[in-house]
Design an enzyme around this catalytic site. Structure first.
Site, short mmCIF file in Angstrom:
data_model
loop_
_atom_site.label_atom_id
_atom_site.label_comp_id
_atom_site.label_asym_id
_atom_site.label_seq_id
_atom_site.Cartn_x
_atom_site.Cartn_y
_atom_site.Cartn_z
N TYR A 126 -14.49 1.21 8.36
CA TYR A 126 -13.05 1.41 8.55
C TYR A 126 -12.79 2.01 9.93
CZ TYR A 126 -8.50 3.73 7.68
OH TYR A 126 -7.21 4.19 7.74
N GLY A 139 0.81 -1.22 0.00
CA GLY A 139 0.00 0.00 0.00
C GLY A 139 0.84 1.27 0.00
N GLN A 140 0.13 2.38 0.19
CA GLN A 140 0.76 3.71 0.06
C GLN A 140 1.84 3.93 1.13
OE1 GLN A 140 -1.95 6.93 0.82
NE2 GLN A 140 -0.67 8.47 -0.17
N1 SER Z 1 -6.85 8.31 4.43
C1 SER Z 1 -7.78 7.44 5.07
C2 SER Z 1 -9.06 7.38 4.34
O1 SER Z 1 -9.36 8.34 3.66
C3 SER Z 1 -8.05 7.90 6.47
O2 SER Z 1 -7.23 7.21 7.33
O3 SER Z 1 -9.76 6.44 4.46
#
Ligand code: SER
Length: 324
Positions: free
Chosen positions: A144, A10-11
């Site tokens: 999330y 990932g990033q």
């Molecule tokens: N960058 C993430 C998102 O936008 C936040 O932790 O889900």
């Protein structure tokens, strides 16, 4: 130190692998996917396929490599997670459980957890305080965020009950010249990418959207610093960290300092805008600053100046990036 990463493709992994290798650590990168071509500069160390939702496979990889420290990066981000909440639950919740259990069973002494501003959401009593401190009631609005709250609590539990020393940070939206993966904060990076390749960007967020953001070199340094901090100095498991909190139109103005003709328009996507509006406008990170000396280096314009040439190079190397 022998260090294992989950979600290395990932990033964050893109920049963290190289930073760890540069400091002389032995790195084992794991991800569901093969090593991405964009990680070519970060060839350091081994790459192993790992699906963290598979408890047996997770334990087997930990038994084989016996890491001393684990950076747990594997996650489905906020916007992707709302499209597929079951997948977000499996990867973020069950995956974190599996990683913690593998740490406990194989004697990993330290786990670094990557949490997020998505743990926050508007409390029933009114808006979040601005800046938002570490300890407020957590009312995330996304799967999330729900799983990151649970992950934070599990980290504290495993530290107390099982002696797995878990610590970590709540990241702002992270910006870098690398593929982001389905986050709501991606509009901020896309403003740079499309300004470079198309001369402008139609943002999926309102012009007055304001959330905490951070440039990836600071984010990687925060991970390294919290990972190596003396436990005796840590007063908590997970820390807010902050850098800057610009409105979207302030990001546009910063880009226009370097690319004066860049045009920005705003067509908010209701789903992602609602997520962005549920997050803090800025973070109080005084505990991180007091306990382990956290200090960001890049402000918005400093990031812009460093990032635009990197975005140009990324696009020249043929990165295919959807900015929708
Ligand atoms: N960058 C993430 C998102 O936008 C936040 O932790 O889900």
């Amino acid at each position: 130190m022998k260090i294992l990463l989950t979600g290395a493709g990932g990033q964050i992994g893109h920049d963290l692998i190289g930073a760890l290798a540069a400091r002389g650590h032995e790195v084992v990168s794991t991800d569901l996917a093969p090593r991405p071509p964009s990680h070519a500069h970060a060839q350091a160390g081994k790459w192993r396929r790992l699906d963290v939702t598979d408890a047996g496979a997770t334990l087997a990889v930990f038994e084989e490599h016996k890491p001393e420290c684990v950076f747990h990066l594997a996650a489905i981000l906020s916007a992707s997670g709302e499209k597929n909440p079951k997948l977000a639950y499996d990867v973020n919740q069950t995956g974190t459980w599996n990683v913690l259990e593998a740490c406990r069973q194989t004697g990993v002494s330290r786990l670094v957890f990557t949490s997020s501003i998505a743990v926050f959401g508007p409390p029933p009593s009114g808006p979040l305080p601005d800046p938002t401190p570490d300890d407020v009631a957590l009312h995330p609005t996304t799967m999330y965020g729900v799983t990151k709250v649970a992950g934070e609590l599990l980290c504290a539990y495993y530290t107390q009950k099982h002696g797995v020393d878990c610590r970590g940070v709540r990241f702002p939206g992270l910006i870098s010249a690398a593929m982001p993966g389905g986050g709501s904060s991606d509009y901020a990076l896309f403003m740079y990418v499309d300004a470079v390749r198309k001369g402008g960007y139609d943002a999926f967020a309102r012009s007055d959207t304001r959330i905490p953001l951070m440039y990836m070199p600071d984010g990687v340094r925060a991970l390294l610093e919290v990972a190596m901090a003396d436990r005796a100095k840590l007063t908590r498991s997970i820390y807010n960290i902050a850098a800057f909190s610009p409105r979207a139109d302030e990001i546009a103005a910063s880009v226009q300092r370097v690319i004066p003709d860049a045009k920005f328009t705003y067509s908010p996507d209701p789903r992602r805008q609602a997520i962005l509006d549920s997050w803090p406008k800025s973070l109080d990170d005084s505990a991180a600053r007091n306990d382990w000396g956290w200090a960001h280096k890049y402000d918005l314009d400093g990031m812009t100046d460093d990032l635009i040439p990197r975005v140009r190079r990324m696009l020249e190397l043929g990165a295919v990036l959807s900015t929708h």
